[in-house]
Design an enzyme around this catalytic site. Structure first.
Site, PDB file in Angstrom:
ATOM      1  N   THR A  40      41.301  57.630  42.078  1.00  0.00           N
ATOM      2  CA  THR A  40      40.330  55.383  42.335  1.00  0.00           C
ATOM      3  C   THR A  40      39.452  55.591  42.895  1.00  0.00           C
ATOM      4  O   THR A  40      38.469  56.534  43.081  1.00  0.00           O
ATOM      5  CB  THR A  40      41.880  54.752  42.219  1.00  0.00           C
ATOM      6  OG1 THR A  40      41.182  53.932  42.657  1.00  0.00           O
ATOM      7  CG2 THR A  40      42.183  54.571  44.401  1.00  0.00           C
ATOM      8  N   ASN A  41      39.174  54.623  42.889  1.00  0.00           N
ATOM      9  CA  ASN A  41      38.116  54.449  43.627  1.00  0.00           C
ATOM     10  C   ASN A  41      37.530  52.773  44.285  1.00  0.00           C
ATOM     11  O   ASN A  41      38.386  52.286  44.555  1.00  0.00           O
ATOM     12  CB  ASN A  41      36.525  54.232  42.626  1.00  0.00           C
ATOM     13  CG  ASN A  41      36.570  53.137  41.832  1.00  0.00           C
ATOM     14  OD1 ASN A  41      36.469  51.703  41.965  1.00  0.00           O
ATOM     15  ND2 ASN A  41      37.330  53.033  40.439  1.00  0.00           N
ATOM     16  N   LEU A  42      36.117  52.898  45.095  1.00  0.00           N
ATOM     17  CA  LEU A  42      36.323  51.849  45.830  1.00  0.00           C
ATOM     18  C   LEU A  42      35.877  49.968  45.965  1.00  0.00           C
ATOM     19  O   LEU A  42      35.556  49.241  46.125  1.00  0.00           O
ATOM     20  CB  LEU A  42      35.359  51.904  47.483  1.00  0.00           C
ATOM     21  CG  LEU A  42      35.624  53.092  47.534  1.00  0.00           C
ATOM     22  CD1 LEU A  42      34.222  53.435  49.260  1.00  0.00           C
ATOM     23  CD2 LEU A  42      36.569  53.222  49.354  1.00  0.00           C
TER      24      LEU A  42
END
Ligand code: CTP
Ligand code: CA
Length: 219
Positions: free
Chosen positions: A33-35
């Protein structure tokens, strides 16, 4: 209260928004995933609703409250976000793609948790490309007014303009990340065929309201 006194710039309009990260599963307990916090997209959903629009918000995995009177659809992966957006995009007047969609996903999903095999060999994963949701909506024959976002770490204006052309959309909103991820304030750079305009640092709801005004004048 403030919303009550604002002119209803988007009255009678339907606005579709993607927000947050996506989660690309590797096995039943792991993923990539990412931030992205989703805050900008949720703020735009709220601002558009306050401006009189009927708003649909397609959200990746985030822990944010749904803005009032906004229809929310929760998804996890980029493919799910694509499948939620595409069938209803043409029924909307505006599409705002704020989601940080994962560009790639593992080519295969392991049915069971991947275990260490005792040999110290590390797994490697083949990746495959996810569909570009914004570009797909922009290709629809009766497409809505499409707004892209570009989170960049450098050369903001150049990258934003490149995305305007490559995705064939009329407006791209640039911001510098990862400094902005999860923060409550931000600075935006609006890039369109005519030039560039900065919306100065403000909290994300203030920026969202200004962006909604900009979009409304362009419809
Ligand atoms: N976007 C999308 N679907 C994808 C990738 C991006 O809808 N699979 C949208 C984003 O929501 C954003 C815009 O496209 O509005 C730009 O996303 P960005 O990640 O900056 O662009 P990419 O084309 O993926 O290029 P890169 O990540 O290499 O900068
Ligand atoms: Ca990307």
């Amino acid at each position: 209260m403030i919303a009550f006194f604002q002119p209803k710039l988007l009255a009678g309009r339907r606005v579709l928004i993607t927000a947050g990260p996506t989660f690309e599963a590797i096995d039943p307990v792991r993923g990539i995933t990412n931030l992205s916090s989703g805050k900008m997209g949720f703020a735009i959903a709220r601002a558009a609703q306050e401006a009189g629009a009927q708003v649909t918000l397609v959200a990746g995995p985030v822990h944010l409250p749904t803005p009032r009177h906004v229809q929310r659809i929760d998804v996890r992966s980029a493919q799910q976000m694509h499948d939620a957006v595409l069938p209803q995009a043409a029924a909307h007047d505006v599409f705002v793609a704020t989601a940080a969609v994962a560009d790639w996903r593992p080519a295969t999903l392991a049915e069971h948790k991947i275990k260490k095999d005792g040999t110290q060999r590390v797994p490697s994963f083949e990746m495959t490309e996810n569909p570009d949701i914004l570009a797909a909506v922009a290709r629809l024959p009766d497409r809505p007014y499409c707004v892209g976002f570009a989170a960049e770490s450098q050369d903001l204006a150049r990258h934003a303009r490149e995305k305007l052309v490559r995705k064939n959309v009329p407006l791209v909103v640039g911001n510098l990340g990862p400094a902005t991820f999860g923060r409550d304030d931000n600075t935006l750079l609006l890039v369109d065929a005519h030039g560039e305009r900065e919306i100065a640092t403000a909290d994300k709801l203030g920026l969202a309201r200004e962006l909604v005004r900009e979009i409304a004048t362009r419809l």
